[in-house]
Enzyme design. Structure first.
Site, PDB file in Angstrom:
ATOM      1  N   MET A 294       7.027   6.892  17.366  1.00  0.00           N
ATOM      2  CA  MET A 294       6.748   7.834  16.289  1.00  0.00           C
ATOM      3  C   MET A 294       5.357   8.465  16.298  1.00  0.00           C
ATOM      4  O   MET A 294       5.169   9.561  15.801  1.00  0.00           O
ATOM      5  CB  MET A 294       7.024   7.170  14.942  1.00  0.00           C
TER       6      MET A 294
ATOM      7  N   LYS B 280       0.822  -1.215   0.000  1.00  0.00           N
ATOM      8  CA  LYS B 280       0.000   0.000   0.000  1.00  0.00           C
ATOM      9  C   LYS B 280       0.858   1.268   0.000  1.00  0.00           C
ATOM     10  O   LYS B 280       0.614   2.194  -0.757  1.00  0.00           O
ATOM     11  CB  LYS B 280      -0.902  -0.018   1.243  1.00  0.00           C
TER      12      LYS B 280
ATOM     13  N   ASP C 277      -6.005   8.729   8.694  1.00  0.00           N
ATOM     14  CA  ASP C 277      -5.962   8.065  10.002  1.00  0.00           C
ATOM     15  C   ASP C 277      -6.056   9.003  11.191  1.00  0.00           C
ATOM     16  O   ASP C 277      -5.616  10.128  11.148  1.00  0.00           O
ATOM     17  CB  ASP C 277      -4.597   7.370  10.169  1.00  0.00           C
TER      18      ASP C 277
ATOM     19  N   ASP D 199       4.275   0.516  11.897  1.00  0.00           N
ATOM     20  CA  ASP D 199       3.017  -0.097  11.477  1.00  0.00           C
ATOM     21  C   ASP D 199       2.822  -1.510  12.023  1.00  0.00           C
ATOM     22  O   ASP D 199       1.716  -2.030  11.990  1.00  0.00           O
ATOM     23  CB  ASP D 199       2.934  -0.153   9.942  1.00  0.00           C
TER      24      ASP D 199
END
Length: 435
Positions: free
Chosen positions: A342, A23, A122, A320
């Site tokens: 982060m 992605k 997000d 992630d």
């Protein structure tokens, strides 16, 4: 009313699964088609919401599209419609899609003007665009903030190469600046550049179009400007976030799973971090085989102190996958401290795991200590809502391993990043349905 997943957990899964195209690479690669009037063919495109919106938006901007299949598309940006970019419709669409900021670099490089919406997407804390904008300014672009419509307008007669030291190695920031710099006059040097595989792929593609980028894979990129870029053909890497998610899923559900065509050489430290949680895996060619494990034990550091897993810019561990690590640790033997440096609100989903019976201490918005249950009792199914893409899949993994029924709402967040996830999990034997 958005749909939900209904999951009955506790099943052991088995079989093979093929990861989708990456992605985060897709959003950059697809923007780069704007750099040339020639035809660009892209393979292994993930069929997911964010990427499809991005392709649709290019179509609206006048780029000719030929979707040969769901995973292959031809683009030709020989007649880009600038009028459309002033329209309310464009502003509305780009506002919903954070990836659209990636159009700015290529448009600025080729046409000398671009628009950036204020970012949407997000809810994982602030995501600044400073890196992008400061980079463009160093190349000589001027920017005006249109307060009325929450918009940045960028323009430049001729971008000029410059030396820059980024204040953070932002992946999208680096990508955007690289795309702007490839046709700037002279040499651009970017230090503290992001060096993720996505970015290496973008540079590889741009070099294939005639750009002159050296230092690819390091944090010091040197770009000699060229006057023209041509067409190319590019194949995207498999999605490493998905691969990490499947490794975690296999361990958590005691399943035997083979992840096909995993692009192992591009996974960096990811397999090693899951091995530190005690998960066994074998590399067979380019496939990762994960045997069914009754239990897995978290390693300690060599001096016996408790393992800490934290995120770090590449080649460190990607943020992630921290939510996946956290979920998988809940059923491990041993303890781990998960430190999310982060982003400041990515760990807030742990309250749902605690409701399911996990033993987690949320120390602060950045750190959670997980005390593994070692299968002494299973998590129990509950009804929950997914706050962002990555937490959504973590909760899905938790639900698949839990006893009883779970309902996960707000799954549009999951669909934004994972293609046909329910169908692919059903093929492994999961009891999951969309309601």
């Amino acid at each position: 009313m958005s749909s939900a997943f209904e999951v009955r957990g506790g099943q052991r899964l088995s079989g093979e699964i093929i990861p989708q195209g990456a992605k985060n690479e897709a959003l950059q690669i697809i923007s780069a088609v704007l750099l040339t009037p020639e035809k660009v063919v892209i393979h292994n495109i993930p069929d997911i919401l964010d990427v499809n919106l991005m392709i649709e938006l290019l179509g609206d901007m006048g780029v000719k599209l030929n979707r040969i299949s769901r995973s292959v598309c031809e683009f030709q940006a020989d007649e880009v419609d600038f009028e459309y970019m002033h329209s309310p419709e464009f502003k509305k669409k780009t506002g919903k899609l954070r990836g659209s900021v990636m159009f700015a670099g290529p448009l600025l490089a080729r046409f000398g003007k671009a628009f950036i919406p204020k970012p949407g997407g997000d809810k994982i804390g602030r995501r600044r665009l400073d890196t992008h904008i400061i980079g463009f300014e160093k190349l000589g672009a001027k920017f005006v903030y249109e307060t009325g419509d929450n918009y940045f307008r960028l323009e430049s007669e001729q971008l000029k190469g410059a030396y820059m030291l980024l204040d953070e190695p932002s992946v999208t920031g680096t990508a955007n600046i690289v795309m702007a710099a490839v046709m700037a006059k002279g040499t651009t040097t970017i230090y503290n550049a992001a060096c993720e595989p996505y970015l290496q792929q973008l540079c590889k593609m741009l070099n294939g179009m005639g750009a002159k980028i050296s230092g690819v894979g390091s944090n010091l990129l040197t770009i000699e400007g060229v006057t023209y870029l041509g067409g190319c053909e590019h194949t995207m890497l498999p999605d490493m976030i998905e691969i990490g998610s499947f490794i975690g899923l296999a361990a958590m559900t005691q399943s035997e799973i083979t992840i096909k065509n995993a692009g192992i050489q591009h996974l960096g430290i990811i397999p090693e971090k899951f091995q530190q949680l005690g998960i066994q895996m074998e590399f067979r060619g380019d496939d990762i085989y994960i045997p069914s494990q009754e239990q897995y034990e978290i390693q300690t550091f060599i001096d016996g102190s408790i393992l800490t897993i934290s995120d770090h810019p590449w080649p460190g561990f990607t943020p992630d996958l921290l939510s996946i690590v956290l979920v998988v640790a809940t059923q491990a033997k041993g303890s781990v401290l998960v430190h999310q440096k982060m982003f400041e609100s990515r760990l807030f989903f742990v309250d749902k795991l605690i409701d399911m019976g996990a033993q987690i201490i949320l120390c602060d918005p950045h750190r959670a200590a997980v005390i593994g249950l070692n299968r002494t009792h299973e998590l129990r199914g509950i009804t929950m809502t997914s706050p962002d893409i990555r937490a959504g899949v973590s909760l899905l993994i938790a639900a698949l391993s839990a006893e009883g029924k779970s309902t996960i709402h707000n799954i549009d967040q999951i669909d934004r990043g994972y293609q046909y996830i329910d169908e692919r999990l059903r093929n492994l034997g999961a009891d999951i349905k969309r309601v």
